[in-house]
Design a protein around this motif. Structure first.
Motif, PDB file in Angstrom:
ATOM      1  N   ASP A  52      34.082  54.792  43.348  1.00 35.23           N
ATOM      2  CA  ASP A  52      35.028  53.796  42.862  1.00 35.23           C
ATOM      3  C   ASP A  52      35.257  53.924  41.357  1.00 35.23           C
ATOM      4  O   ASP A  52      36.277  53.469  40.837  1.00 35.23           O
ATOM      5  CB  ASP A  52      34.526  52.375  43.170  1.00 35.23           C
ATOM      6  N   ARG A 127      40.346  47.780  40.054  1.00 38.09           N
ATOM      7  CA  ARG A 127      40.549  48.794  41.090  1.00 38.09           C
ATOM      8  C   ARG A 127      40.561  48.161  42.477  1.00 38.09           C
ATOM      9  O   ARG A 127      41.417  48.451  43.306  1.00 38.09           O
ATOM     10  CB  ARG A 127      39.448  49.852  41.002  1.00 38.09           C
ATOM     11  N   LYS A 131      43.612  47.992  45.117  1.00 31.90           N
ATOM     12  CA  LYS A 131      43.515  48.432  46.509  1.00 31.90           C
ATOM     13  C   LYS A 131      43.979  47.333  47.453  1.00 31.90           C
ATOM     14  O   LYS A 131      44.661  47.583  48.451  1.00 31.90           O
ATOM     15  CB  LYS A 131      42.067  48.814  46.829  1.00 31.90           C
ATOM     16  N   ARG A 134      47.765  47.089  47.447  1.00 28.93           N
ATOM     17  CA  ARG A 134      48.376  48.149  48.252  1.00 28.93           C
ATOM     18  C   ARG A 134      48.241  47.876  49.746  1.00 28.93           C
ATOM     19  O   ARG A 134      49.163  48.107  50.525  1.00 28.93           O
ATOM     20  CB  ARG A 134      47.727  49.498  47.900  1.00 28.93           C
ATOM     21  N   GLN A 135      47.055  47.369  50.137  1.00 33.62           N
ATOM     22  CA  GLN A 135      46.839  47.063  51.554  1.00 33.62           C
ATOM     23  C   GLN A 135      47.751  45.933  52.013  1.00 33.62           C
ATOM     24  O   GLN A 135      48.356  45.992  53.092  1.00 33.62           O
ATOM     25  CB  GLN A 135      45.369  46.690  51.782  1.00 33.62           C
TER      26      GLN A 135
END
Length: 602
Positions: A52, A127, A131, A134-135
């Motif tokens: 990550d 981060r 994520k 985006r999901q």
């Protein structure tokens, strides 16, 4: 015992002690840690395990951290992994390069544990939030075709994620309090209200923990962090609802008291805080005694910049520490003196403009090889009737605060262009000689700048290609998008633009290739120390290489010795400016320089 999973971190460092320290510390914090000792191994592990976050040392065998980062960003499997650079180097150019190759942050050795943990947590939080966004976006696109009824719920979830990102940007990770950015924005709003509404008052309290470093040194940073959280909670107990408390950084806090018309209210708050913090803190098995020193400033329309209010409160806080700590200090007398000084200086400046006490001085800019004068920088001087010749750093700051700087800029612009016209008509200078004129950020961002410049050029009979405007790197970045539009319109008029004091920051590098900039002026701080340990030489070399790659010319400011000139020539800098050639002089002396020349050959 099962630990909470906070993220997967890859540490790349060729120093075993650093690896052990970071691995142990981060593992204890609940992170899954992998570690390698060189860049090639890091590339393999990153591609296979996809961490990550990567903590990447700069100085390593085989390939250094910069090259490692470049390769990571070039691989689609690893390009989105955030990289925080670790280095014992703390030079500006190293930080510039770290961000240029794709790093998201830069931590200098020796490590400050709370700094390392806070930056790791911030970037991991960002981060994970990205994520999640985006999901959510992917799910939203799929569901919108099927069930319109779920659209509002999905949008709400997306907004919540964005709010969390905003929260991260405006809050301190450790205490959850507003951070410096939020505090300064709010302070600016309150200050503008005070300027516009007579009688509107507020107070700022600047708090710094006494002997906090001793706690960190003796009991460790973890205890220190817990202590800061406890201090913040106790301070909040002393504040009325709606009062803003922020953590400025380290062990510094600030309080904004609104609708406060007298010092007594601010002093009562300070007394309450000092009394509340007098009791010991129980941190784990330790009993810790600490308190704060407090600086108090009353804010009103006298101030023009929020930074000045915080600066004065900080000054008062240091006086409280000097008086014995665990007490407050009011800034009242200094504030009064400052306001009186500013008022008198503003009045004198207005008279100076009316009575034509200002005068343009000229400092030559020469070709580094031939020593031929290619341009002059026009600089304002004030012939004060009582104080004599006053240099700009004595009056320009107050001119910027009061808005008089725009009138001063226009005066210098008109006088410089007019002088160039006189020299040309007399056949003293070639048509290629240009005039450099500085613009303040207030003037550069003004709505009628282009109209004013057009008028000056028309009145003096000077073409746009004979004018070069100078503005500092940081000023361009204050509003990069708007600045870009202005620069493009100046370019259409064939007016050149020079970035002044280049190299003191890195913020504009990402925009540099988009803007039609003609010259970069290398800041005098680098030239003054050129050759010492080779550091500044490398910085200057890098700036020159950057300029050449973008088809820009370079000007070295502050050249004062033959040795500096020799090294500037060796680095192939295009032009020089400094006392070695001439100090800023009046028009008559500048004309003599054009007629007789000077000798500054290396």
């Amino acid at each position: 015992m099962t630990r909470n999973y906070n993220g997967d971190i890859l540490i790349v460092d060729d120093m075993p002690n650093n690896l052990r320290f970071l691995s142990t510390t981060l593992t204890e914090q609940g992170y899954k840690v992998r570690s390698v000792t060189d860049g090639l191994m890091a590339l393999t592990v990153a591609k296979a395990a996809k961490p990550d976050l990567i903590l990447l040392d700069i100085m390593m065998p085989n390939i250094d951290g910069y090259e490692t980062c470049v390769r990571l960003k070039a691989d689609e499997k690893t390009c989105d992994i955030p990289v925080i650079f670790l280095s014992a180097l703390d030079e500006v150019i190293d930080k510039v390069k770290a961000f240029t190759v794709g790093g998201v942050d830069y931590i200098t050795k020796p490590f400050q544990l709370e700094e390392v943990l806070a930056r790791i947590q911030t970037h991991l939080s960002l981060r994970f939030a990205q994520k999640e966004i985006r999901q959510l976006n992917a799910e939203l696109e799929q569901r919108v075709r099927q069930r319109t009824v779920q659209l509002e719920q999905e949008i709400a979830e997306r907004l919540q994620v964005q709010e969390r990102l905003l929260h991260l940007a405006l809050h301190d990770v450790l205490t959850g309090l507003p951070n410096r950015t939020w505090f300064m924005k709010r302070l600016e709003q309150i200050l503008q209200q005070a300027i516009q509404q007579s009688g509107s008052h507020f107070a700022v309290l600047f708090l710094d923990c006494d002997r906090f470093q001793a706690v960190n040194d003796s009991l460790g940073h973890l205890v220190g962090d817990q202590l800061l959280v406890s201090i913040a909670r106790r301070i909040q107990l002393c504040l009325r609802p709606g009062t803003m408390l922020c953590r400025l950084g380290g062990d510094e806090f600030a309080i904004l008291l609104q609708d406060t018309e007298k010092y007594a209210d601010a002093i009562k708050t300070a007394d309450d805080i000092l009394r509340e913090l007098a009791a010991p803190f129980q941190i784990s098995e330790y009993q810790v005694f600490t308190n704060v020193s407090i600086g108090i400033v009353m804010g009103n329309g006298v101030y023009r910049q929020p930074e000045h209010i915080l600066r004065d409160a900080d000054t008062a806080m240091y006086q409280a520490k000097a008086n014995g700590k665990a007490r407050y200090q009011v800034f009242e007398q200094t504030m009064h003196n400052l306001a009186l000084y500013n008022f008198q200086l503003e009045s004198d400046l207005r008279h100076a403009l009316e009575r034509q006490e200002l005068e343009a001085y000229y400092q030559p800019i020469v070709n580094s090889i031939s020593n031929e004068i290619t341009s002059f920088e026009a600089l304002v001087r004030w012939n004060h009737p009582e104080k004599g010749l006053v240099v700009p750093n004595k009056f320009i700051p107050i001119a910027e605060e009061t808005g008089l700087v725009i009138a001063i800029d226009l005066f210098v612009l008109h006088q410089a262009c007019q002088q160039l016209r006189i020299w040309r008509d007399a056949g003293i200078v070639k048509h290629s000689l240009t005039m450099n004129v500085n613009l303040s950020v207030k003037h550069f961002m003004s709505f009628d700048l282009l109209e004013q410049i057009d008028r000056v050029l028309e009145e003096t009979g000077i073409d746009g290609d004979s004018l070069r405007l100078e503005i500092t790197e940081s000023d361009i970045m204050e509003n990069a998008e708007f600045a870009g539009k202005i620069i493009a319109q100046l370019h259409d008029r064939h007016i050149q633009l020079s970035i002044d004091d280049f190299g003191t920051g890195y913020s504009s590098l990402s925009y540099l290739h988009r803007l039609p900039i003609n010259h970069l002026k290398i800041d005098r701080s680098f030239v003054m120390r050129i050759g010492k340990n080779g550091k500044n030489t490398e910085i200057i070399k890098a700036i020159i290489a950057l300029a050449k790659s973008l088809d820009m010319f370079t000007i070295a400011e502050g050249v004062e010795t033959q040795e500096q000139l020799a090294q500037i020539r060796e680095l192939h800098c295009d032009f020089c400016q400094g006392y070695l050639f001439s100090r800023p002089v009046n028009a008559e002396a500048a004309q003599n320089l054009l007629l007789t020349g000077f000798k500054a050959q290396g």
